[in-house]
Enzyme design. Structure first.
Site, PDB file in Angstrom:
ATOM      1  N   GLN A  15       0.812  -1.217   0.000  1.00 22.20           N
ATOM      2  CA  GLN A  15       0.000   0.000   0.000  1.00 22.20           C
ATOM      3  C   GLN A  15       0.847   1.269   0.000  1.00 22.20           C
ATOM      4  O   GLN A  15       0.336   2.355  -0.291  1.00 22.20           O
ATOM      5  CB  GLN A  15      -0.975  -0.034   1.181  1.00 22.20           C
ATOM      6  CG  GLN A  15      -2.036  -1.115   1.008  1.00 22.20           C
ATOM      7  CD  GLN A  15      -3.045  -1.165   2.133  1.00 22.20           C
ATOM      8  OE1 GLN A  15      -3.192  -0.214   2.897  1.00 22.20           O
ATOM      9  NE2 GLN A  15      -3.747  -2.285   2.253  1.00 22.20           N
ATOM     10  N   ARG A  33     -14.889 -11.503   8.573  1.00 23.84           N
ATOM     11  CA  ARG A  33     -15.666 -11.561   7.332  1.00 23.84           C
ATOM     12  C   ARG A  33     -14.940 -12.369   6.255  1.00 23.84           C
ATOM     13  O   ARG A  33     -15.568 -12.922   5.360  1.00 23.84           O
ATOM     14  CB  ARG A  33     -15.970 -10.155   6.810  1.00 23.84           C
ATOM     15  CG  ARG A  33     -14.770  -9.368   6.331  1.00 23.84           C
ATOM     16  CD  ARG A  33     -15.160  -8.002   5.768  1.00 23.84           C
ATOM     17  NE  ARG A  33     -14.006  -7.290   5.233  1.00 23.84           N
ATOM     18  CZ  ARG A  33     -13.234  -6.478   5.938  1.00 23.84           C
ATOM     19  NH1 ARG A  33     -13.485  -6.287   7.227  1.00 23.84           N
ATOM     20  NH2 ARG A  33     -12.202  -5.871   5.376  1.00 23.84           N
ATOM     21  N   GLU A  41     -13.155  -2.597  12.635  1.00 24.46           N
ATOM     22  CA  GLU A  41     -12.569  -1.380  12.080  1.00 24.46           C
ATOM     23  C   GLU A  41     -13.636  -0.404  11.612  1.00 24.46           C
ATOM     24  O   GLU A  41     -13.469   0.811  11.747  1.00 24.46           O
ATOM     25  CB  GLU A  41     -11.647  -1.731  10.908  1.00 24.46           C
ATOM     26  CG  GLU A  41     -10.992  -0.523  10.261  1.00 24.46           C
ATOM     27  CD  GLU A  41     -10.034  -0.896   9.141  1.00 24.46           C
ATOM     28  OE1 GLU A  41      -9.385   0.017   8.589  1.00 24.46           O
ATOM     29  OE2 GLU A  41      -9.930  -2.086   8.804  1.00 24.46           O
ATOM     30  N   HIS A  86      -6.962  -2.365  15.027  1.00 27.22           N
ATOM     31  CA  HIS A  86      -7.982  -1.313  15.000  1.00 27.22           C
ATOM     32  C   HIS A  86      -8.915  -1.438  16.209  1.00 27.22           C
ATOM     33  O   HIS A  86      -8.857  -0.612  17.097  1.00 27.22           O
ATOM     34  CB  HIS A  86      -8.765  -1.279  13.684  1.00 27.22           C
ATOM     35  CG  HIS A  86      -7.913  -1.165  12.473  1.00 27.22           C
ATOM     36  ND1 HIS A  86      -7.007  -0.141  12.302  1.00 27.22           N
ATOM     37  CD2 HIS A  86      -7.798  -1.957  11.373  1.00 27.22           C
ATOM     38  CE1 HIS A  86      -6.364  -0.303  11.160  1.00 27.22           C
ATOM     39  NE2 HIS A  86      -6.815  -1.396  10.577  1.00 27.22           N
ATOM     40  N   ASP A  89       0.100   0.819   9.039  1.00 26.04           N
ATOM     41  CA  ASP A  89      -0.972   0.257   8.234  1.00 26.04           C
ATOM     42  C   ASP A  89      -0.796   0.510   6.736  1.00 26.04           C
ATOM     43  O   ASP A  89      -0.008  -0.142   6.071  1.00 26.04           O
ATOM     44  CB  ASP A  89      -2.304   0.786   8.749  1.00 26.04           C
ATOM     45  CG  ASP A  89      -3.502  -0.014   8.240  1.00 26.04           C
ATOM     46  OD1 ASP A  89      -3.308  -0.915   7.395  1.00 26.04           O
ATOM     47  OD2 ASP A  89      -4.621   0.247   8.678  1.00 26.04           O
TER      48      ASP A  89
END
Length: 455
Positions: A62, A212, A237, A271, A322
Protein backbone atom coordinates in the site's frame (compact mmCIF):
# COMPACT_ATOMS: atom_id res chain seq x y z
CA UNK A 1 31.11 -7.48 20.54
CA UNK A 2 30.55 -3.81 19.76
CA UNK A 3 30.16 -0.94 22.20
CA UNK A 4 28.16 2.27 22.05
CA UNK A 5 28.67 5.23 24.35
CA UNK A 6 25.44 7.23 24.69
CA UNK A 7 25.42 10.75 26.13
CA UNK A 8 21.90 10.23 27.53
CA UNK A 9 19.65 7.18 27.25
CA UNK A 10 16.18 6.19 28.41
CA UNK A 11 16.69 2.94 30.33
CA UNK A 12 13.83 1.03 32.01
CA UNK A 13 14.58 2.69 35.34
CA UNK A 14 14.75 6.19 33.86
CA UNK A 15 17.10 8.54 32.03
CA UNK A 16 20.82 8.02 32.60
CA UNK A 17 23.93 9.83 31.39
CA UNK A 18 27.15 8.43 29.94
CA UNK A 19 25.70 5.02 29.16
CA UNK A 20 27.94 2.28 27.77
CA UNK A 21 26.00 -0.39 25.84
CA UNK A 22 27.67 -3.65 24.87
CA UNK A 23 26.08 -5.56 21.96
CA UNK A 24 26.80 -9.22 21.30
CA UNK A 25 27.19 -11.00 17.96
CA UNK A 26 23.48 -11.90 17.81
CA UNK A 27 22.44 -8.24 17.94
CA UNK A 28 21.26 -8.30 21.55
CA UNK A 29 22.32 -6.09 24.43
CA UNK A 30 24.86 -7.95 26.54
CA UNK A 31 25.45 -5.27 29.15
CA UNK A 32 24.74 -1.69 30.20
CA UNK A 33 26.76 0.63 32.43
CA UNK A 34 25.63 4.13 33.41
CA UNK A 35 28.00 6.95 34.46
CA UNK A 36 30.68 5.15 32.48
CA UNK A 37 33.98 6.37 31.10
CA UNK A 38 33.99 6.02 27.29
CA UNK A 39 36.42 3.32 26.14
CA UNK A 40 38.55 4.06 23.11
CA UNK A 41 36.80 1.47 20.93
CA UNK A 42 33.24 2.65 21.62
CA UNK A 43 31.17 4.55 19.06
CA UNK A 44 30.18 7.83 20.73
CA UNK A 45 26.72 9.27 20.06
CA UNK A 46 25.85 12.67 21.53
CA UNK A 47 22.08 12.70 21.09
CA UNK A 48 19.25 11.38 23.25
CA UNK A 49 18.89 7.58 22.92
CA UNK A 50 15.52 5.86 23.24
CA UNK A 51 14.34 2.31 22.52
CA UNK A 52 13.42 1.62 18.90
CA UNK A 53 9.69 1.58 18.25
CA UNK A 54 8.01 -1.57 16.87
CA UNK A 55 5.59 -0.96 14.00
CA UNK A 56 3.01 -3.65 14.69
CA UNK A 57 0.92 -3.41 11.53
CA UNK A 58 1.69 -2.64 7.92
CA UNK A 59 0.80 -3.68 4.36
CA UNK A 60 3.93 -3.07 2.29
CA UNK A 61 2.20 -2.91 -1.10
CA UNK A 62 0.00 0.00 0.00
CA UNK A 63 3.02 2.32 0.17
CA UNK A 64 2.78 2.38 -3.63
CA UNK A 65 -0.60 4.15 -3.53
CA UNK A 66 -0.01 6.61 -0.68
CA UNK A 67 -1.63 9.90 -1.68
CA UNK A 68 -3.20 8.45 -4.82
CA UNK A 69 -6.63 7.96 -3.27
CA UNK A 70 -7.49 11.56 -2.41
CA UNK A 71 -9.54 12.55 -5.46
CA UNK A 72 -13.24 12.72 -4.59
CA UNK A 73 -15.68 10.27 -6.13
CA UNK A 74 -19.44 10.60 -6.28
CA UNK A 75 -20.82 12.98 -3.67
CA UNK A 76 -21.13 11.24 -0.29
CA UNK A 77 -19.81 7.93 -1.63
CA UNK A 78 -16.19 8.04 -0.45
CA UNK A 79 -15.43 5.67 2.43
CA UNK A 80 -13.13 2.89 3.54
CA UNK A 81 -14.93 0.62 1.10
CA UNK A 82 -14.44 2.84 -1.95
CA UNK A 83 -10.77 3.27 -0.99
CA UNK A 84 -10.43 -0.52 -0.72
CA UNK A 85 -11.77 -0.97 -4.26
CA UNK A 86 -9.20 1.53 -5.54
CA UNK A 87 -6.44 -0.27 -3.62
CA UNK A 88 -7.42 -3.58 -5.23
CA UNK A 89 -7.18 -2.02 -8.71
CA UNK A 90 -3.68 -0.77 -7.92
CA UNK A 91 -2.49 -4.35 -7.47
CA UNK A 92 -3.27 -5.33 -11.07
CA UNK A 93 0.30 -4.56 -12.23
CA UNK A 94 2.48 -5.17 -9.15
CA UNK A 95 5.17 -7.78 -9.82
CA UNK A 96 7.39 -9.43 -7.19
CA UNK A 97 10.20 -7.04 -8.14
CA UNK A 98 7.88 -4.05 -7.73
CA UNK A 99 6.70 -5.35 -4.39
CA UNK A 100 10.21 -5.82 -3.03
CA UNK A 101 11.23 -2.35 -4.15
CA UNK A 102 8.19 -0.77 -2.51
CA UNK A 103 8.60 -2.83 0.67
CA UNK A 104 12.28 -1.91 1.00
CA UNK A 105 11.64 1.82 0.58
CA UNK A 106 8.83 1.74 3.13
CA UNK A 107 11.17 0.03 5.58
CA UNK A 108 13.86 2.67 4.97
CA UNK A 109 11.30 5.35 5.80
CA UNK A 110 10.33 3.47 8.93
CA UNK A 111 13.89 3.14 10.17
CA UNK A 112 14.60 6.81 9.51
CA UNK A 113 11.46 7.65 11.49
CA UNK A 114 12.47 5.51 14.50
CA UNK A 115 10.70 2.21 13.81
CA UNK A 116 13.09 -0.72 14.24
CA UNK A 117 10.74 -3.71 13.86
CA UNK A 118 7.77 -4.37 11.60
CA UNK A 119 4.73 -6.63 11.56
CA UNK A 120 4.08 -7.27 7.86
CA UNK A 121 0.41 -8.26 7.57
CA UNK A 122 0.96 -9.83 4.19
CA UNK A 123 -1.85 -10.94 1.90
CA UNK A 124 -0.51 -10.37 -1.62
CA UNK A 125 0.26 -14.04 -2.26
CA UNK A 126 -0.39 -14.85 -5.94
CA UNK A 127 0.52 -13.80 -9.46
CA UNK A 128 -1.34 -11.08 -11.39
CA UNK A 129 -4.02 -13.50 -12.64
CA UNK A 130 -4.49 -15.10 -9.22
CA UNK A 131 -2.50 -18.26 -9.99
CA UNK A 132 0.10 -19.42 -7.43
CA UNK A 133 3.76 -18.69 -8.05
CA UNK A 134 6.11 -21.65 -8.51
CA UNK A 135 7.22 -20.92 -4.96
CA UNK A 136 4.01 -20.21 -2.99
CA UNK A 137 6.07 -18.03 -0.63
CA UNK A 138 7.43 -15.86 -3.48
CA UNK A 139 5.86 -12.62 -2.31
CA UNK A 140 6.36 -13.26 1.42
CA UNK A 141 10.03 -13.94 0.78
CA UNK A 142 10.29 -10.63 -1.08
CA UNK A 143 9.25 -8.89 2.15
CA UNK A 144 11.87 -10.93 3.99
CA UNK A 145 14.54 -10.02 1.43
CA UNK A 146 13.68 -6.33 1.80
CA UNK A 147 14.01 -6.57 5.59
CA UNK A 148 17.38 -8.29 5.32
CA UNK A 149 18.62 -5.47 3.13
CA UNK A 150 17.26 -2.65 5.25
CA UNK A 151 17.98 -4.22 8.66
CA UNK A 152 14.50 -3.89 10.15
CA UNK A 153 13.37 -6.81 12.32
CA UNK A 154 10.46 -8.55 10.61
CA UNK A 155 7.53 -10.45 12.00
CA UNK A 156 6.00 -11.89 8.85
CA UNK A 157 2.27 -12.46 9.23
CA UNK A 158 0.97 -14.39 6.22
CA UNK A 159 -2.72 -13.63 5.84
CA UNK A 160 -5.47 -16.19 5.54
CA UNK A 161 -8.14 -14.83 3.21
CA UNK A 162 -10.91 -17.08 1.92
CA UNK A 163 -14.17 -15.14 1.54
CA UNK A 164 -15.46 -11.71 0.59
CA UNK A 165 -17.97 -11.44 3.42
CA UNK A 166 -19.72 -13.12 6.31
CA UNK A 167 -21.35 -16.41 5.48
CA UNK A 168 -18.47 -17.48 3.24
CA UNK A 169 -19.35 -15.25 0.30
CA UNK A 170 -17.21 -16.06 -2.77
CA UNK A 171 -14.10 -13.91 -3.23
CA UNK A 172 -14.30 -11.02 -5.65
CA UNK A 173 -12.09 -10.56 -8.68
CA UNK A 174 -10.14 -7.88 -6.80
CA UNK A 175 -9.24 -10.44 -4.13
CA UNK A 176 -7.86 -13.07 -6.55
CA UNK A 177 -4.25 -12.55 -5.39
CA UNK A 178 -5.10 -13.15 -1.72
CA UNK A 179 -7.05 -16.40 -1.54
CA UNK A 180 -5.78 -19.51 0.27
CA UNK A 181 -7.40 -22.59 1.76
CA UNK A 182 -6.22 -24.17 5.01
CA UNK A 183 -3.74 -26.59 3.45
CA UNK A 184 -2.05 -23.99 1.25
CA UNK A 185 -1.99 -21.48 4.07
CA UNK A 186 -0.37 -23.86 6.54
CA UNK A 187 2.13 -24.94 3.88
CA UNK A 188 3.06 -21.28 3.38
CA UNK A 189 3.53 -20.83 7.12
CA UNK A 190 5.75 -23.93 7.27
CA UNK A 191 7.84 -22.61 4.38
CA UNK A 192 8.39 -19.34 6.20
CA UNK A 193 9.22 -21.07 9.47
CA UNK A 194 11.96 -23.00 7.69
CA UNK A 195 13.32 -19.67 6.41
CA UNK A 196 13.23 -18.21 9.92
CA UNK A 197 14.95 -21.15 11.61
CA UNK A 198 18.43 -19.69 11.14
CA UNK A 199 17.46 -16.01 11.19
CA UNK A 200 17.26 -14.36 14.64
CA UNK A 201 15.67 -11.26 13.13
CA UNK A 202 12.70 -13.06 11.52
CA UNK A 203 9.57 -14.18 13.39
CA UNK A 204 6.63 -16.00 11.81
CA UNK A 205 3.07 -15.53 12.97
CA UNK A 206 -0.34 -15.89 11.36
CA UNK A 207 -3.01 -13.39 10.37
CA UNK A 208 -6.59 -14.50 9.80
CA UNK A 209 -7.53 -11.40 7.85
CA UNK A 210 -10.87 -10.69 9.52
CA UNK A 211 -14.02 -12.48 10.62
CA UNK A 212 -15.67 -11.56 7.33
CA UNK A 213 -12.80 -13.12 5.30
CA UNK A 214 -12.27 -16.30 7.36
CA UNK A 215 -15.34 -18.50 8.04
CA UNK A 216 -15.62 -19.94 11.57
CA UNK A 217 -14.63 -23.53 10.74
CA UNK A 218 -11.54 -22.36 8.85
CA UNK A 219 -10.53 -20.04 11.68
CA UNK A 220 -10.83 -22.88 14.20
CA UNK A 221 -8.77 -25.19 11.98
CA UNK A 222 -5.80 -22.86 11.56
CA UNK A 223 -5.79 -21.81 15.21
CA UNK A 224 -5.70 -25.46 16.27
CA UNK A 225 -2.75 -26.02 13.93
CA UNK A 226 -0.88 -22.98 15.33
CA UNK A 227 -1.14 -23.06 19.14
CA UNK A 228 1.86 -20.74 19.62
CA UNK A 229 3.24 -17.58 18.04
CA UNK A 230 1.72 -14.20 17.16
CA UNK A 231 -1.87 -14.05 15.85
CA UNK A 232 -3.06 -10.79 14.27
CA UNK A 233 -6.55 -10.03 12.98
CA UNK A 234 -8.40 -6.97 11.66
CA UNK A 235 -11.49 -6.48 13.80
CA UNK A 236 -14.25 -3.90 14.38
CA UNK A 237 -12.57 -1.38 12.08
CA UNK A 238 -15.74 -0.10 10.43
CA UNK A 239 -19.39 0.30 11.53
CA UNK A 240 -20.53 -1.69 8.48
CA UNK A 241 -18.33 -4.60 9.56
CA UNK A 242 -19.98 -4.57 12.99
CA UNK A 243 -23.47 -4.43 11.46
CA UNK A 244 -22.70 -7.27 9.04
CA UNK A 245 -21.29 -9.40 11.84
CA UNK A 246 -24.38 -8.82 13.96
CA UNK A 247 -26.64 -9.74 11.05
CA UNK A 248 -24.68 -12.90 10.22
CA UNK A 249 -23.84 -14.21 13.70
CA UNK A 250 -26.00 -12.38 16.21
CA UNK A 251 -22.90 -11.00 17.93
CA UNK A 252 -20.54 -8.08 17.54
CA UNK A 253 -17.04 -8.94 16.16
CA UNK A 254 -15.00 -8.75 19.37
CA UNK A 255 -17.62 -10.60 21.40
CA UNK A 256 -17.89 -13.30 18.72
CA UNK A 257 -14.12 -13.75 18.65
CA UNK A 258 -13.83 -14.06 22.42
CA UNK A 259 -16.70 -16.52 22.52
CA UNK A 260 -15.08 -18.77 19.90
CA UNK A 261 -11.30 -18.44 20.37
CA UNK A 262 -8.84 -18.46 23.27
CA UNK A 263 -7.65 -14.89 22.85
CA UNK A 264 -4.61 -14.11 24.99
CA UNK A 265 -1.35 -12.17 25.02
CA UNK A 266 -0.14 -13.55 21.69
CA UNK A 267 -3.03 -11.87 19.87
CA UNK A 268 -3.09 -8.43 18.28
CA UNK A 269 -6.55 -7.04 17.52
CA UNK A 270 -5.89 -4.49 14.80
CA UNK A 271 -7.98 -1.31 15.00
CA UNK A 272 -10.77 -2.59 17.33
CA UNK A 273 -12.19 0.89 16.86
CA UNK A 274 -15.90 0.20 17.27
CA UNK A 275 -16.20 -1.69 20.54
CA UNK A 276 -18.66 -1.62 23.43
CA UNK A 277 -17.57 -1.11 27.03
CA UNK A 278 -17.80 -4.86 27.66
CA UNK A 279 -15.80 -5.69 24.52
CA UNK A 280 -13.14 -3.17 25.46
CA UNK A 281 -12.83 -4.73 28.91
CA UNK A 282 -12.58 -8.23 27.46
CA UNK A 283 -9.62 -7.12 25.35
CA UNK A 284 -7.89 -5.46 28.31
CA UNK A 285 -8.41 -8.43 30.62
CA UNK A 286 -7.15 -10.96 28.05
CA UNK A 287 -3.78 -9.26 27.60
CA UNK A 288 -4.28 -9.01 23.84
CA UNK A 289 -2.69 -5.98 22.18
CA UNK A 290 -4.92 -3.39 20.54
CA UNK A 291 -3.12 -2.49 17.30
CA UNK A 292 -3.80 1.20 16.71
CA UNK A 293 -2.96 2.96 13.44
CA UNK A 294 -4.11 6.55 14.05
CA UNK A 295 -2.92 8.11 10.78
CA UNK A 296 -4.48 5.45 8.55
CA UNK A 297 -7.61 5.32 10.69
CA UNK A 298 -7.98 9.08 10.24
CA UNK A 299 -7.21 8.89 6.51
CA UNK A 300 -9.90 6.24 5.98
CA UNK A 301 -12.44 7.84 8.29
CA UNK A 302 -12.49 4.77 10.54
CA UNK A 303 -13.07 6.46 13.87
CA UNK A 304 -11.20 6.83 17.18
CA UNK A 305 -10.35 3.98 19.53
CA UNK A 306 -11.34 4.54 23.23
CA UNK A 307 -7.73 4.63 24.36
CA UNK A 308 -8.24 6.59 27.58
CA UNK A 309 -10.64 4.08 29.11
CA UNK A 310 -8.63 1.15 27.73
CA UNK A 311 -5.43 2.45 29.34
CA UNK A 312 -7.22 2.96 32.67
CA UNK A 313 -8.32 -0.69 32.54
CA UNK A 314 -4.74 -1.87 32.08
CA UNK A 315 -5.12 -2.53 28.37
CA UNK A 316 -2.04 -3.06 26.20
CA UNK A 317 -1.69 -1.21 22.89
CA UNK A 318 0.88 -0.43 20.23
CA UNK A 319 1.04 1.54 16.99
CA UNK A 320 1.33 0.68 13.32
CA UNK A 321 1.47 2.59 10.05
CA UNK A 322 -0.97 0.26 8.23
CA UNK A 323 -1.44 1.76 4.72
CA UNK A 324 1.80 3.80 5.02
CA UNK A 325 0.01 6.91 3.78
CA UNK A 326 2.51 8.65 6.05
CA UNK A 327 5.29 7.00 8.06
CA UNK A 328 6.33 8.55 11.35
CA UNK A 329 6.59 7.50 14.99
CA UNK A 330 5.94 11.00 16.31
CA UNK A 331 3.04 11.54 13.92
CA UNK A 332 1.24 8.36 14.99
CA UNK A 333 1.67 9.11 18.69
CA UNK A 334 0.71 12.76 18.31
CA UNK A 335 -2.49 11.87 16.49
CA UNK A 336 -3.28 9.13 19.01
CA UNK A 337 -3.16 11.66 21.85
CA UNK A 338 -4.87 14.44 19.89
CA UNK A 339 -7.75 12.16 18.96
CA UNK A 340 -8.39 11.54 22.64
CA UNK A 341 -8.23 15.28 23.33
CA UNK A 342 -10.79 16.01 20.62
CA UNK A 343 -13.17 13.39 22.02
CA UNK A 344 -12.73 14.34 25.69
CA UNK A 345 -12.18 18.10 25.51
CA UNK A 346 -9.13 17.74 27.78
CA UNK A 347 -5.34 17.76 27.38
CA UNK A 348 -2.63 15.25 28.39
CA UNK A 349 -5.25 12.51 28.25
CA UNK A 350 -2.85 9.56 27.89
CA UNK A 351 -0.20 10.83 30.31
CA UNK A 352 -1.00 8.10 32.81
CA UNK A 353 -1.31 10.40 35.82
CA UNK A 354 -0.55 13.78 37.36
CA UNK A 355 2.94 15.12 36.74
CA UNK A 356 3.80 12.51 34.13
CA UNK A 357 5.11 13.24 30.65
CA UNK A 358 2.48 12.46 28.02
CA UNK A 359 5.11 11.81 25.36
CA UNK A 360 7.14 9.49 27.55
CA UNK A 361 4.10 7.49 28.68
CA UNK A 362 2.83 7.17 25.13
CA UNK A 363 6.21 6.16 23.75
CA UNK A 364 7.15 3.56 26.33
CA UNK A 365 3.64 2.10 26.47
CA UNK A 366 3.37 1.62 22.73
CA UNK A 367 6.94 0.33 22.42
CA UNK A 368 6.17 -2.39 24.95
CA UNK A 369 2.84 -3.23 23.36
CA UNK A 370 4.35 -3.40 19.90
CA UNK A 371 7.10 -5.76 21.07
CA UNK A 372 4.51 -8.08 22.62
CA UNK A 373 2.44 -8.07 19.46
CA UNK A 374 5.44 -8.94 17.29
CA UNK A 375 6.71 -11.69 19.58
CA UNK A 376 10.12 -10.06 20.10
CA UNK A 377 12.20 -8.98 23.07
CA UNK A 378 12.39 -5.28 22.29
CA UNK A 379 10.96 -1.89 23.22
CA UNK A 380 13.54 -1.23 25.97
CA UNK A 381 17.26 -0.64 26.27
CA UNK A 382 18.11 -3.46 28.66
CA UNK A 383 20.28 -6.59 28.82
CA UNK A 384 18.78 -9.44 26.81
CA UNK A 385 16.71 -7.17 24.56
CA UNK A 386 17.39 -6.60 20.88
CA UNK A 387 19.82 -3.75 20.39
CA UNK A 388 17.17 -1.49 18.84
CA UNK A 389 18.25 2.04 19.68
CA UNK A 390 17.15 5.35 18.18
CA UNK A 391 19.20 8.51 18.71
CA UNK A 392 17.52 11.94 18.56
CA UNK A 393 19.28 15.18 17.67
CA UNK A 394 19.94 16.94 20.97
CA UNK A 395 20.88 20.15 19.12
CA UNK A 396 17.53 20.58 17.39
CA UNK A 397 15.43 23.61 18.34
CA UNK A 398 12.72 21.37 19.80
CA UNK A 399 15.26 20.05 22.33
CA UNK A 400 16.49 23.39 23.66
CA UNK A 401 16.13 23.76 27.42
CA UNK A 402 14.74 20.28 27.95
CA UNK A 403 15.49 17.97 30.80
CA UNK A 404 15.85 14.36 29.61
CA UNK A 405 12.41 13.41 30.94
CA UNK A 406 10.79 15.89 28.52
CA UNK A 407 12.75 14.80 25.43
CA UNK A 408 9.93 12.66 24.10
CA UNK A 409 7.43 15.48 24.60
CA UNK A 410 9.69 17.62 22.42
CA UNK A 411 9.91 15.00 19.69
CA UNK A 412 6.20 14.24 19.58
CA UNK A 413 4.57 17.59 20.35
CA UNK A 414 7.05 20.39 19.53
CA UNK A 415 7.25 20.31 15.76
CA UNK A 416 7.40 17.97 12.82
CA UNK A 417 11.07 17.88 11.87
CA UNK A 418 13.10 14.69 11.39
CA UNK A 419 15.00 14.33 14.68
CA UNK A 420 16.37 10.81 14.20
CA UNK A 421 20.11 10.94 13.53
CA UNK A 422 21.15 7.33 14.15
CA UNK A 423 19.38 3.97 14.36
CA UNK A 424 20.66 0.61 15.49
CA UNK A 425 18.41 -2.32 14.59
CA UNK A 426 19.47 -5.63 16.06
CA UNK A 427 22.86 -4.06 16.69
CA UNK A 428 23.28 -3.04 13.05
CA UNK A 429 23.97 0.66 12.45
CA UNK A 430 21.43 1.16 9.67
CA UNK A 431 20.87 4.92 9.86
CA UNK A 432 23.77 7.34 10.39
CA UNK A 433 23.52 11.10 10.11
CA UNK A 434 19.85 10.75 9.21
CA UNK A 435 20.50 8.55 6.16
CA UNK A 436 20.04 4.82 5.64
CA UNK A 437 23.17 2.94 4.62
CA UNK A 438 21.49 1.69 1.40
CA UNK A 439 19.19 4.67 0.86
CA UNK A 440 20.27 5.72 -2.63
CA UNK A 441 20.05 2.28 -4.24
CA UNK A 442 16.71 1.47 -2.61
CA UNK A 443 15.31 4.88 -3.58
CA UNK A 444 16.24 4.29 -7.24
CA UNK A 445 14.41 0.96 -7.31
CA UNK A 446 11.37 2.46 -5.60
CA UNK A 447 11.22 5.34 -8.09
CA UNK A 448 11.43 2.94 -11.04
CA UNK A 449 8.67 0.75 -9.60
CA UNK A 450 6.29 3.65 -8.99
CA UNK A 451 6.92 5.18 -12.39
CA UNK A 452 5.98 1.87 -13.97
CA UNK A 453 2.97 1.23 -11.73
CA UNK A 454 1.53 4.71 -12.24
CA UNK A 455 2.45 5.16 -15.91
Amino acid sequence: MQRLFLKTARLPEGWERDVLVTIDATGRIAGIEADAVPPADALRLDGHAVPGMPNLHGHAHQRAIAGFGERAGAEGADSFWSWRAAMYRALDRMTPEDFEAVAAWGQVEMLKAGFTALGEFHYLHHDLDGSPYADPAEMSLRAVAAARETGIALTILPVLYAASGFGGLPPTEGQRRFILDADRFLALVARLEAEAAADPHLVVGIAPHSLRAVPPALLAEVLAARPTGPVHIHIAEQPREVADCLAATGARPVDWLYDHAAVDERWCLVHATHVTVDERRRIAQSGAVAGLCPVTEANLGDGIFPAEAFMAEGGCFGIGTDSHVSIGVAEELRLLEYGQRLVSGRRTVLSGGAGRSTGETLYLTTAGGGARALGIEAGRIAPGARADIVVLDAADASMIGRRPDSVLDGWIFAGNRPLVTDVFAGGRHVVAGGRHLHEDAIARRFRAALERLHA
